[in-house]
Write a protein that holds these residues in place. Structure first.
Motif, PDB file in Angstrom:
ATOM      1  N   LYS A 258     -16.694 -37.853 -71.862  1.00  0.00           N
ATOM      2  CA  LYS A 258     -16.771 -36.848 -72.938  1.00  0.00           C
ATOM      3  C   LYS A 258     -18.133 -36.879 -73.639  1.00  0.00           C
ATOM      4  O   LYS A 258     -18.782 -35.843 -73.805  1.00  0.00           O
ATOM      5  N   SER A 259     -18.537 -38.075 -74.038  1.00  0.00           N
ATOM      6  CA  SER A 259     -19.820 -38.181 -74.751  1.00  0.00           C
ATOM      7  C   SER A 259     -20.982 -37.825 -73.826  1.00  0.00           C
ATOM      8  O   SER A 259     -21.981 -37.247 -74.257  1.00  0.00           O
ATOM      9  N   THR A 260     -20.844 -38.163 -72.541  1.00  0.00           N
ATOM     10  CA  THR A 260     -21.888 -37.824 -71.573  1.00  0.00           C
ATOM     11  C   THR A 260     -22.056 -36.308 -71.504  1.00  0.00           C
ATOM     12  O   THR A 260     -23.176 -35.787 -71.440  1.00  0.00           O
ATOM     13  N   LEU A 261     -20.917 -35.634 -71.527  1.00  0.00           N
ATOM     14  CA  LEU A 261     -20.925 -34.169 -71.505  1.00  0.00           C
ATOM     15  C   LEU A 261     -21.693 -33.615 -72.702  1.00  0.00           C
ATOM     16  O   LEU A 261     -22.513 -32.704 -72.573  1.00  0.00           O
ATOM     17  N   MET A 262     -21.432 -34.210 -73.858  1.00  0.00           N
ATOM     18  CA  MET A 262     -22.126 -33.781 -75.089  1.00  0.00           C
ATOM     19  C   MET A 262     -23.629 -33.978 -74.940  1.00  0.00           C
ATOM     20  O   MET A 262     -24.423 -33.102 -75.286  1.00  0.00           O
ATOM     21  N   LYS A 263     -23.997 -35.154 -74.455  1.00  0.00           N
ATOM     22  CA  LYS A 263     -25.426 -35.456 -74.308  1.00  0.00           C
ATOM     23  C   LYS A 263     -26.079 -34.479 -73.350  1.00  0.00           C
ATOM     24  O   LYS A 263     -27.216 -34.061 -73.542  1.00  0.00           O
ATOM     25  N   GLY A 264     -25.346 -34.125 -72.301  1.00  0.00           N
ATOM     26  CA  GLY A 264     -25.871 -33.156 -71.346  1.00  0.00           C
ATOM     27  C   GLY A 264     -26.135 -31.814 -72.002  1.00  0.00           C
ATOM     28  O   GLY A 264     -27.187 -31.204 -71.811  1.00  0.00           O
ATOM     29  N   LEU A 265     -25.196 -31.385 -72.808  1.00  0.00           N
ATOM     30  CA  LEU A 265     -25.362 -30.090 -73.481  1.00  0.00           C
ATOM     31  C   LEU A 265     -26.556 -30.118 -74.429  1.00  0.00           C
ATOM     32  O   LEU A 265     -27.181 -29.083 -74.686  1.00  0.00           O
ATOM     33  N   LEU A 266     -26.852 -31.305 -74.948  1.00  0.00           N
ATOM     34  CA  LEU A 266     -27.989 -31.429 -75.865  1.00  0.00           C
ATOM     35  C   LEU A 266     -29.309 -31.639 -75.125  1.00  0.00           C
ATOM     36  O   LEU A 266     -30.351 -31.813 -75.750  1.00  0.00           O
ATOM     37  N   GLY A 267     -29.226 -31.683 -73.802  1.00  0.00           N
ATOM     38  CA  GLY A 267     -30.454 -31.855 -73.024  1.00  0.00           C
ATOM     39  C   GLY A 267     -30.956 -33.277 -73.034  1.00  0.00           C
ATOM     40  O   GLY A 267     -32.148 -33.525 -72.881  1.00  0.00           O
ATOM     41  N   GLN A 268     -30.055 -34.236 -73.215  1.00  0.00           N
ATOM     42  CA  GLN A 268     -30.491 -35.634 -73.308  1.00  0.00           C
ATOM     43  C   GLN A 268     -30.206 -36.439 -72.040  1.00  0.00           C
ATOM     44  O   GLN A 268     -30.399 -37.641 -72.026  1.00  0.00           O
ATOM     45  N   LEU A 269     -29.694 -35.776 -70.995  1.00  0.00           N
ATOM     46  CA  LEU A 269     -29.345 -36.524 -69.784  1.00  0.00           C
ATOM     47  C   LEU A 269     -30.436 -36.352 -68.734  1.00  0.00           C
ATOM     48  O   LEU A 269     -30.940 -35.249 -68.527  1.00  0.00           O
ATOM     49  N   PRO A 270     -30.771 -37.451 -68.052  1.00  0.00           N
ATOM     50  CA  PRO A 270     -31.799 -37.332 -67.020  1.00  0.00           C
ATOM     51  C   PRO A 270     -31.314 -36.544 -65.800  1.00  0.00           C
ATOM     52  O   PRO A 270     -32.121 -35.933 -65.106  1.00  0.00           O
ATOM     53  N   HIS A 271     -30.038 -36.582 -65.527  1.00  0.00           N
ATOM     54  CA  HIS A 271     -29.511 -35.854 -64.362  1.00  0.00           C
ATOM     55  C   HIS A 271     -28.450 -34.871 -64.821  1.00  0.00           C
ATOM     56  O   HIS A 271     -27.367 -35.263 -65.253  1.00  0.00           O
TER      57      HIS A 271
END
Lengths: 438, 310
Positions: free
Chosen positions: B103-116
């Motif tokens: 869930k939190s990974t999903l949030m980070k992705g939406l914020l553009g904070q994930l490398p992949h």
């Protein structure tokens, strides 16, 4: 009885766990700490730095020291002894009472009174040994002056070493007690007058002790006894683990903050709940709705509230002032022209680091606002340093040439103002072009 | 108009590619037919042919739509895959799932904070790249772990947040005073938030977010660390924001509160969407009647996921 019952009833080992004793653990931690510090410093002290900067610097310093000691300045004998004894007292203010505690100690070790007391004693012994070493080196360094010029005996020097070590030990225990008893302004209110009394009183007593080694030994013994009383209080005190961990973190930060200023994961946290500077969150620069002004204002306040950064700016100011005061005026002017670049580059590094703080990255800042804010903020913070240096150059020119040349006292700072702005613009444009390339 | 059509075509192409990949995967791995994650994803994707700018049954336009192929911290090790998120204006969507579900990974992705991060994200029907800075400046993120800067006071945190949103000083004073009173931090405005308790720091993050009045709130575990009074204030404040038209996408483990607050849910399990829809639809997917509690649905769907894995 089940195995778990027997485990629960097993007495907690009081002095050692297996082959591990409190003193061995303490020694291992102290060694690990200094190894870590050394590794951090090795980042900057590689062989090229050692070969081209440290060794020549040490060679020159030793040469100057040797010449000074061989032929002390003529009038030094008339010089009072007190300032030298004061200089010996100042390093004693540094350093804290340390136990090398770690947060994991809260699980077992710190709950065992005997281990806790043993660690407290080891910390006391460690502090004493460290101070003895530092004081001995300081007194030995000054001995070529103290012995022949001021006529002190070898016994007096020995007594001074013991006296200063004991006084320093007492001071570290007193500071520790104050830190455990009070926070915020109360701590400052207790520490500042005590520190002032220490700095002024200890050399005054040492002056008497220099004439009579017995008196110095006696005063040292009195300080040691007082430090031991404070140690006994400390050993009985419970709930000190968090304080000890804070002391450890601060000690680490103070030793490596310069080397790791851009990479430290744990930055020193403010001690107070409210800031001392701009206590009502009032703006440093007058601004209303301008994004760049608000950004610049927040950054400047953040820098001014960080003692480690302010200290570095003061060091830069001091080293810069020395570099301008010592060489002939033409060279000093050349150095002065380069100094704004150094300050602005340093401040720009702080700025970049600040902008990458997690809180700042929560928001979107336009490139224009960022650039405008950094331009204003770095110029404002660098201004006092550059103007002070300019004033120094102006005074030197006035003293050297006299008369109309005294106009330099006003003209050089005025030129400094524009030169700083130019240096700032140059570095910002350079950084922007580098960013574009990337 | 032409631009809209072009955007739609692009969106359709992206989705078609994703669907083709999905079909290929399905053919190759029929043993995974029972995999609820893929099934739910396929259903989601098949149900939503109009990509970024379709309207919901209620007629409200899609605010954020994310078609996530895979996301994670390392290439080749996705934490989240094959999830479609759709958040409409004024809607509250709950991302629920067990610990470590993504869930939190999903949030980070939406914020553009994930490398992949392989996904198509649409903001008000426009693909993220075309939305410019609009997307990030219209989102307020409230992280699970409060993020504060150690050398700024609470008020200065608000000044910075207001500066980023272009609020005037008068707007800042008016909104901030109200929020500080609401979350009972008026007396601490000149204190360092880094010296606050966890709950007070969480309130600081809430105040910062509400100050900005964004179109979308991304809220990661909002109830952790808050006292009951603050939880109620948070629920009220979110309700007010909903009436303004703001949407909320929140992750939470507090299913009772989620049930009361959210209009729709996405149950994330093992990095995929195990179920999604309104409580009624989730209950149906879990094999319960319409009166089922979210907790029971969650428990059954999560158990089913575990069984499929076993």
């Amino acid at each position: 009885m089940t195995p778990s019952d027997s485990a629960a009833n097993r007495p907690v080992p009081s002095r050692s766990v297996g082959s591990f004793t409190p003193s061995r653990l303490f020694a291992a931690r102290a060694a690990a700490f200094w190894t870590t510090i050394w590794k951090c410093w090795r980042i900057v002290l590689d062989w090229t730095v050692c070969l081209y900067i440290v060794l020549p610097g040490a060679f020159i310093a030793v040469g100057i020291y040797r010449d000074f000691m061989r032929e002390p300045p003529p009038g030094l004998a008339e010089f009072p002894l007190y300032p030298i004894l004061l200089a010996l007292a100042l390093p004693q203010l540094a350093g804290k009472y340390r136990t090398f505690a770690e947060s994991g100690d809260g699980l077992f070790l710190h709950r065992n009174p005997q281990w806790r007391r043993r660690f407290a004693k080891m910390g006391f012994a460690y502090g004493g040994a460290a101070r003895l070493l530092v004081t001995s080196i300081a007194v030995m360094t000054l001995s070529p002056v103290l012995l022949p010029v001021f006529g002190l005996s070898a016994g007096s020097l020995g007594a001074l070493v013991v006296y200063y070590t004991a006084a320093g030990l007492f001071w570290s225990m007193l500071r520790d007690r104050v830190a455990l008893s009070w926070k915020g302004w109360r701590r400052w209110a207790a520490t500042l007058p005590a520190g002032a009394a220490f700095v002024l009183g200890v050399p005054a007593l040492a002056e008497r002790g220099a004439a009579s080694p017995g008196a110095a030994f006696l005063s040292g013994a009195a300080f040691l006894a007082a430090a031991l009383v404070l140690l006994l209080w400390r050993m009985r005190k419970k709930g000190t683990l968090l304080h000890e961990i804070t002391v450890e973190n601060e000690s680490y930060a103070s030793l490596v903050s310069w080397v790791l200023m851009d990479t430290m994961e744990k930055k020193p946290l403010p001690r107070q709940r409210k800031p001392i500077l701009f206590a009502r969150s009032q703006p440093l620069l007058p601004h209303r709705d301008n994004v760049a002004d608000r950004l610049a204002d927040s950054w400047m306040k953040s820098v001014l509230r960080r003692p480690d950064l302010v200290k570095q700016l003061f060091y830069t100011l001091g080293v810069g002032a020395a570099a301008l005061a010592l060489p002939p005026i033409p060279f000093a002017v050349i150095v002065w022209l380069g100094l704004p670049f150094l300050v602005v580059a340093t401040l720009r590094r702080y700025w970049t680091q600040w902008l990458s703080e997690p809180y700042l990255t929560l928001f979107v800042w336009s490139d224009q606002a960022e650039a405008e804010a950094s331009r204003k903020a770095t110029a404002w913070l660098a201004m006092p340093l550059v103007l002070l240096w300019a004033l120094l150059i102006g005074v030197r020119i006035g003293l050297a040439f006299g008369g109309i040349a005294w106009i330099a006292v006003a003209a050089v700072p005025a030129a400094g103002y524009y030169w700083l702005r130019a240096a700032n613009d140059i570095l910002i444009s350079f950084a922007a072009s580098r960013r574009k390339k990337e | 108009m032409a631009t809209d059509e072009a955007a739609n075509m692009t969106n359709e192409t992206n989705l078609t590619n994703l669907a083709n990949k999905q079909n290929m995967t399905d053919k190759a791995d029929t043993a995974n037919e029972a995999d609820l994650t893929d099934k739910a994803t396929r259903e989601n994707m098949a149900d939503e042919p109009n990509k970024g700018n379709e309207e919901s049954e209620q007629g409200s336009p899609s605010l954020l739509r994310a078609v996530i192929e895979e996301a994670g911290y390392e290439a080749g090790h996705p934490i989240v895959r094959n999830i479609v998120l759709d958040v409409r204006s004024g809607e509250r969507v709950g991302l629920i799932g067990p610990n470590g579900a993504g869930k939190s990974t999903l949030m980070k992705g939406l914020l553009g904070q994930l490398p992949h991060w392989r996904a198509q994200v649409y903001w008000r029907g426009e693909e993220e790249g075309n939305a410019g800075e609009g997307l990030h400046s219209a989102i307020a993120y409230i992280p699970e772990q409060p993020i504060v800067y150690e050398r700024l006071t609470l008020w200065e945190h608000l000044v910075l947040a207001a500066a980023s949103a272009g609020l005037s000083e008068d707007e800042l004073n008016e909104r901030a005073d109200k929020l500080l009173r609401r979350f009972r931090l008026s007396g601490f405005r000149h204190h360092y938030p880094v010296k606050f308790s966890k709950g007070m720091q969480q309130k600081t993050m809430l105040i910062v977010a509400f100050l900005l009045k964004p179109d979308l709130y991304l809220v990661d575990e909002p109830f952790i660390g808050l006292d009951p009074g603050a939880v109620l204030e948070l629920i009220d404040a979110l309700e007010e924001e909903r009436s303004r038209g703001a949407a909320v996408l929140m992750t939470t483990h507090v299913l009772d509160s989620a049930e009361r607050m959210c209009d729709r849910f996405v149950l994330v399990s093992d990095g995929g969407a195990a179920a999604s829809g309104t409580l009624e639809e989730i209950a149906k997917q879990a094999g319960f009647g319409p009166d089922a509690r979210l907790f029971d649905c969650f428990h059954r769907l999560a158990s089913r996921e575990d069984e499929v894995e076993a």
